[in-house]
Design a protein around this motif. Structure first.
Motif, PDB file in Angstrom:
ATOM      1  N   GLU A 417       0.831  -1.202   0.000  1.00 14.38           N
ATOM      2  CA  GLU A 417       0.000   0.000   0.000  1.00 14.38           C
ATOM      3  C   GLU A 417       0.872   1.261   0.000  1.00 14.38           C
ATOM      4  OE1 GLU A 417      -2.504  -0.366   3.372  1.00 14.38           O
ATOM      5  OE2 GLU A 417      -3.672  -2.044   2.550  1.00 14.38           O
ATOM      6  N   HIS A 420       2.355   1.631  -3.364  1.00  7.53           N
ATOM      7  CA  HIS A 420       1.324   2.135  -4.269  1.00  7.53           C
ATOM      8  C   HIS A 420       1.072   3.626  -4.038  1.00  7.53           C
ATOM      9  CE1 HIS A 420      -2.201   2.151  -6.808  1.00  7.53           C
ATOM     10  NE2 HIS A 420      -2.930   2.633  -5.812  1.00  7.53           N
ATOM     11  N   ALA A 421       1.006   3.991  -2.732  1.00  4.36           N
ATOM     12  CA  ALA A 421       0.793   5.407  -2.408  1.00  4.36           C
ATOM     13  C   ALA A 421       1.988   6.247  -2.871  1.00  4.36           C
ATOM     14  CB  ALA A 421       0.582   5.573  -0.900  1.00  4.36           C
ATOM     15  N   ARG A 423       3.979   5.480  -5.313  1.00  2.00           N
ATOM     16  CA  ARG A 423       3.929   5.586  -6.768  1.00  2.00           C
ATOM     17  C   ARG A 423       2.932   6.642  -7.211  1.00  2.00           C
ATOM     18  NH1 ARG A 423       4.524  -0.099  -6.626  1.00  2.00           N
ATOM     19  NH2 ARG A 423       2.255  -0.368  -6.770  1.00  2.00           N
ATOM     20  N   GLN A 424       1.779   6.650  -6.510  1.00  2.94           N
ATOM     21  CA  GLN A 424       0.785   7.673  -6.834  1.00  2.94           C
ATOM     22  C   GLN A 424       1.333   9.073  -6.555  1.00  2.94           C
ATOM     23  OE1 GLN A 424      -2.623   6.373  -4.521  1.00  2.94           O
ATOM     24  NE2 GLN A 424      -3.646   5.635  -6.375  1.00  2.94           N
ATOM     25  N   ALA A 427       3.920   9.771  -9.093  1.00  5.68           N
ATOM     26  CA  ALA A 427       3.283  10.102 -10.368  1.00  5.68           C
ATOM     27  C   ALA A 427       2.706  11.511 -10.323  1.00  5.68           C
ATOM     28  CB  ALA A 427       2.198   9.082 -10.691  1.00  5.68           C
ATOM     29  N   ALA A 428       2.080  11.824  -9.147  1.00 12.17           N
ATOM     30  CA  ALA A 428       1.515  13.168  -9.007  1.00 12.17           C
ATOM     31  C   ALA A 428       2.623  14.225  -9.043  1.00 12.17           C
ATOM     32  CB  ALA A 428       0.728  13.269  -7.702  1.00 12.17           C
ATOM     33  N   GLU A 431       3.849  14.415 -12.490  1.00 10.01           N
ATOM     34  CA  GLU A 431       2.866  15.154 -13.295  1.00 10.01           C
ATOM     35  C   GLU A 431       2.951  16.648 -12.990  1.00 10.01           C
ATOM     36  OE1 GLU A 431      -1.891  14.791 -13.763  1.00 10.01           O
ATOM     37  OE2 GLU A 431      -0.808  12.913 -13.639  1.00 10.01           O
TER      38      GLU A 431
END
Length: 647
Positions: A417, A420-421, A423-424, A427-428, A431
């Motif tokens: 988790e 994943h967080a 990575r998010q 990614a954010a 971005e």
């Protein structure tokens, strides 16, 4: 990929193969936008057609590369960051390297302002003499045209706006309308072409400045470039980036010194530390009968069986000696399996190969770890860290091995988790950074456009000044023409007066007068000639004398006229010819031919004076006087002479 994108990728491959520029690692959005700007400039609407245009017009490559490689820079750009470098980081860098050469790399230097800004900062911190002795600044870019401009070190005032008046006076000297960088400091700045994507980096760098260059590349290419920049720096090296570049996803390579101002320190990547492994100590086990006989042994058995982690014990003969309740429930063991060879049990190879680990633990006499072992039971998925600990007597005799299964399923879930967080978040961040870089790129393009507009405005101003100068020149020429025109009018008036005077003379003469040029073409034909022969002036002037249809036998005049025209001295010829006047009456005409001379030696023509012989003695005298002097005896000058003579 859509069809236009395929054509665009084909165009990028063509640029790489023909000119050596690899733009495949650049962000497609901004790259396509700048390529389309050039396409619009040459009125082309497809990438295929533009590639064909480049093949036919090789000079277009320069314009395209100048558009793609936005060379927007200035002296001390982002002054706050440069002030921090000057006040904090450069003194610290000099403390760390008090002796030896100091190597600086300005990657993506464009037209050189950034490299010369570094030279000014270091020269002020070290002194000019020590700077020349110790510092080497390597300034690189892929744009040869920009490097050529940087090597000249010549800038106009608009390019020196980031400099204070004191620095401008100290480090630049005027050369015409431009300013040249300090020659002694210029020798320490070395310019060369280097492609951050393809070429090897410059090594052993103390300070690396790469500002607003990474933002043009995609994430994969950025990572590759950052690996090279990491390799280039000394362990204490400092990386100075642009305000759009944060390196949030590359903390394994660079750690922020001042994230706001984009200064980073190189992170050492020398070998990772091995995990510290600690084994559990177990009391010797001598058999179930002895344990039953002791209260302490019973307590130990119960404590072992109630352990939260699955655990089994293998004796020195390779048989399963013990297993706790958790191991029994997980792997299907029971008391009947105690004493069986461990290699015969499914547990020895599932969920992980344990036999080699048990043997290796006894041989090497140290615990063995097997990390992240996955075990599936129906729909249940479990993860274990397995530790194999060798057991020995006090004298070092091997007793067996303890195999412990630590349930890390929850930890694994939390880690997944968290990953994943992360990575998010990454990614954010990427971005956000990409958006920030896009905005910075757009800002660079806008600044480039503004500079182009300023250049155009300056060109228009220069054109306006040239037009104003031309207008003043035309005004001056107009004044001169007016003055010349007035002089011409005065001369024309004088000529007209002279012509009128001559016309009055010729008209007043009672004899006929004709003037011919060397080709015997009539130039003057007075009114008496008209009255005598009946030929008007406009019919005679311009005609050959021998072609005139008059009552005078002009052929008889030809030999005399020719002799006078070829003679070197003044003279005249007189002939008396029989003629017929305009009334058809036969008359005798005396013709006197006199050479017409100007300033030159050869006669310019001849004067023919024609008068009737029977006009009387006065007429004869007039003819002779006219032949001798070319003047009417009744002219004012002659009258004056006659008056003087009478007096």
């Amino acid at each position: 990929m859509t069809e236009p994108d395929q054509h665009f990728e084909s165009l990028l491959r063509y640029l790489k193969e023909t000119r050596g520029f690899d733009f495949t690692g650049y962000k497609r959005t901004s790259l396509m936008r700048r390529a389309q700007r050039r396409m619009q400039a040459v009125n082309i609407d497809s990438y295929e057609a533009y590639q064909d245009y480049l093949e036919v017009h090789p000079e277009e490559f320069t314009a395209l590369f100048n558009t793609i490689l936005i060379n927007v820079t200035s002296f001390f750009r982002d002054s706050e960051a440069w002030s921090h470098l000057e006040r904090e980081l450069v003194p610290e860098l000099l403390r760390q390297r008090p002796e030896g050469q100091l190597r600086v790399w300005s990657a993506g230097c464009a037209s050189g302002e950034e490299a010369y800004s570094l030279a000014i900062v270091l020269a002020e911190a070290m002194g000019v003499e020590e700077f020349r002795r110790r510092v080497k600044i390597y300034a690189t870019d892929v744009d040869e045209e920009a490097l050529a401009q940087a090597r000249q070190a010549l800038y106009d005032l608009s390019q020196l706006r980031g400099l204070s008046p004191e620095r401008l006076e100290a480090y630049f000297e005027p050369v015409g309308l431009r300013y040249a960088f300090h020659k002694e400091l210029r020798r320490s700045v070395i310019f060369g072409r280097n492609d951050l994507v393809q070429d090897a980096p410059i090594s052993h760098i103390d300070l690396l400045v790469c500002r607003n260059a990474l933002m043009y590349f995609n994430a994969e290419t950025q990572a590759r470039i950052l690996q090279r920049l990491h390799f280039a720096l000394y362990p204490h090296g400092v990386l100075f980036l642009g305000k759009a570049e944060m390196l949030l996803s590359h903390d394994n390579l660079f750690a922020p010194i001042d994230l706001k101002r984009r200064f980073f320190r190189k992170v050492s990547t020398d070998g990772a530390r091995a995990p510290v492994v600690e084994g559990a100590d177990f009391l010797p086990v001598n058999g179930s009968a002895n344990r039953s006989d002791r209260t302490g042994g019973r307590l130990r058995d119960e404590a072992f069986g109630a352990g939260s982690g699955a655990q089994v014990v293998v004796d020195g003969q390779g048989r399963l000696a013990l297993s706790n309740h958790r191991a029994d429930s997980l792997f299907g063991l029971s008391a009947r399996d105690h004493g069986r060879p461990f290699q015969d049990l499914e547990l020895s190879y599932r969920p992980v190969e344990l036999r080699s680990a048990v043997e290796r633990a006894l041989t090497e006499r140290r615990p063995q770890w097997i990390r992240e072992v996955h075990w599936s039971r129906g729909e249940q998925s479990l993860w274990f860290d397995v530790q194999v600990v060798p057991l020995f007597e006090q004298d070092g005799t091997p007793l067996g091995s303890s195999v412990m299964f630590t349930d890390v399923t929850r930890h694994r879930q939390l880690q997944s988790e968290l990953e994943h967080a992360n990575r998010q978040i990454e990614a954010a961040y990427e971005e956000l950074q990409s958006t920030n870089e896009e905005l910075e790129t757009t800002n660079e393009e806008l600044q480039s456009t503004v500079e182009e507009l300023e250049t155009t405005n300056e060109e228009l101003q220069s054109t306006n000044e040239e037009l104003e100068t031309m207008n003043e020149e035309l005004q001056s020429m107009n004044d001169e023409l007016q003055s010349s025109n007035e002089e011409l009018r005065d001369r024309t008036a004088e000529v007209n007066q002279l012509n009128q005077f001559m016309e009055a003379i010729f008209t007043s003469l009672r004899a006929g007068v004709a003037v011919v040029d060397r080709d015997l073409r009539v130039q003057v034909w007075n009114s008496r000639s008209e009255d005598l022969w009946g030929v008007r002036r406009d019919e005679a002037v311009g005609e050959h004398l021998l072609n005139l249809d008059i009552g005078l036998p002009v052929d008889a005049l030809k030999p005399g006229v020719r002799r006078l025209l070829s003679a070197s001295e003044d003279g005249h010829e007189q002939l008396v010819l029989d003629a017929v006047n305009r009334r058809g009456r036969p008359v005798q005409v005396q013709v006197t031919v006199t050479a017409l001379r100007t300033d030159g030696d050869a006669p310019a023509g001849a004067i023919l004076v024609m008068d009737e012989v029977n006009a009387g003695e006065g007429a004869q005298e007039s003819v002779e006087r006219t032949a001798r002097t070319g003047r009417d005896p009744r002219s004012p000058d002659d009258r004056v002479d006659e008056t003087s003579a009478t007096s």
